[in-house]
Design an enzyme around this catalytic site. Structure first.
Site, PDB file in Angstrom:
ATOM      1  N   ARG A  68       0.816  -1.210   0.000  1.00  0.00           N
ATOM      2  CA  ARG A  68       0.000   0.000   0.000  1.00  0.00           C
ATOM      3  C   ARG A  68       0.850   1.260   0.000  1.00  0.00           C
ATOM      4  O   ARG A  68       0.383   2.324   0.329  1.00  0.00           O
ATOM      5  CB  ARG A  68      -0.941  -0.038   1.205  1.00  0.00           C
ATOM      6  CG  ARG A  68      -1.964  -1.166   1.031  1.00  0.00           C
ATOM      7  CD  ARG A  68      -2.654  -1.470   2.294  1.00  0.00           C
ATOM      8  NE  ARG A  68      -1.713  -2.107   3.197  1.00  0.00           N
ATOM      9  CZ  ARG A  68      -2.065  -2.798   4.257  1.00  0.00           C
ATOM     10  NH1 ARG A  68      -3.321  -2.945   4.559  1.00  0.00           N
ATOM     11  NH2 ARG A  68      -1.163  -3.350   5.033  1.00  0.00           N
ATOM     12  N   GLU A 105       9.839 -14.788   1.314  1.00  0.00           N
ATOM     13  CA  GLU A 105       9.847 -15.899   2.263  1.00  0.00           C
ATOM     14  C   GLU A 105       9.590 -17.235   1.562  1.00  0.00           C
ATOM     15  O   GLU A 105      10.113 -18.259   1.963  1.00  0.00           O
ATOM     16  CB  GLU A 105       8.764 -15.698   3.340  1.00  0.00           C
ATOM     17  CG  GLU A 105       8.971 -14.515   4.245  1.00  0.00           C
ATOM     18  CD  GLU A 105       8.393 -13.206   3.704  1.00  0.00           C
ATOM     19  OE1 GLU A 105       7.737 -12.487   4.469  1.00  0.00           O
ATOM     20  OE2 GLU A 105       8.612 -12.874   2.523  1.00  0.00           O
TER      21      GLU A 105
END
Length: 181
Positions: A68, A105
Site C-alpha cells: 500500500r 519468504e
C-alpha cells in the site's frame, strides 16, 4: 513530533492474529485509510519528518506491488510539491524498464521501474506502508541504484522490528513512524 498525533495514527492500526498464516500478527492500516482525519495526520507526520530531514527531495518512489506504499506516496509527494514514481511488479509498466529479482519468504519476485523515471543524481525517498523482512525495499533501492539516483531514505509507516528488515538496507538511511515487535 506530537505524541498525540502519533497516538491518533497508531490507534487506527488494527491487529489481525493468524493472518495470512497461523502465528503471524498482521498490522492492518485499512482503518487508518478509512479515517480522513487520521490519514491526514499520517501524511502530516511524514511530511514534517521529510521537511525537517531533507532540504531537497526530487521524487517520492512508492512500491505499487501488493503493498500500500502507492496509497501513501502520491499524497505525500503532492504535499511536498514533487513527483511520484511507481515501482511495480514485473510486467505492469509500459515502455523500457529496469528490473530486479529479490527473494521472498516463499520464493522470488521481480520489481521494475521505467528507465526514464528518474535522472542520475536525483534525490529520491522510497515510501512503503510496512517493512517486514526488507526484501522488497532492498530491491527498490537496487532499482534506484541502477538508475543512478540517490536514495535519501527508505520511509515506512510500520516496521516489524523482530524481522530485522532494516538490517538488509545496510547503509541506506531508514525511518519508521511506528514500530512493533
Amino acid at each position: 513530533m506530537s505524541e498525540e498525533r502519533l497516538r491518533r495514527v497508531r490507534g487506527r492500526v488494527r491487529p489481525f492474529p493468524d493472518f495470512p498464516v497461523p502465528g503471524v500478527l498482521f498490522r492492518d492500516i485499512s482503518p487508518l485509510l478509512k479515517d480522513p482525519a487520521a490519514f491526514r495526520t499520517l501524511i502530516d507526520l511524514l511530511e514534517d519528518h521529510l521537511r525537517a530531514s531533507f532540504p531537497k527531495v526530487d521524487f517520492i518512489a512508492g512500491e505499487c506491488l501488493d503493498s500500500r506504499g502507492f496509497l501513501i506516496g502520491p499524497p505525500l509527494a503532492q504535499r511536498l510539491g514533487i513527483g511520484f514514481v511507481p515501482i511495480r511488479k514485473k510486467g505492469k509498466l509500459p515502455g523500457p524498464t529496469e528490473s530486479v529479482s529479490y527473494t521472498l519468504e516463499y520464493g522470488t519476485a521481480e520489481l521494475e521501474i521505467q528507465r526514464d523515471a528518474v535522472e542520475p543524481g536525483q534525490k529520491v525517498v522510497i515510501v512503503d506502508d510496512l517493512l517486514a523482512t526488507g526484501g522488497t525495499m532492498y530491491a527498490a533501492c537496487e532499482l534506484m541504484k541502477r538508475l543512478k539516483a540517490e536514495v535519501l531514505e527508505c520511509l515506512v509507516v510500520i516496521e516489524l522490528k523482530l524481522l530485522k528488515g532494516s538490517e538488509k538496507l545496510k547503509s541506506v538511511p531508514f525511518y519508521s513512524l511506528l514500530q512493533y515487535d
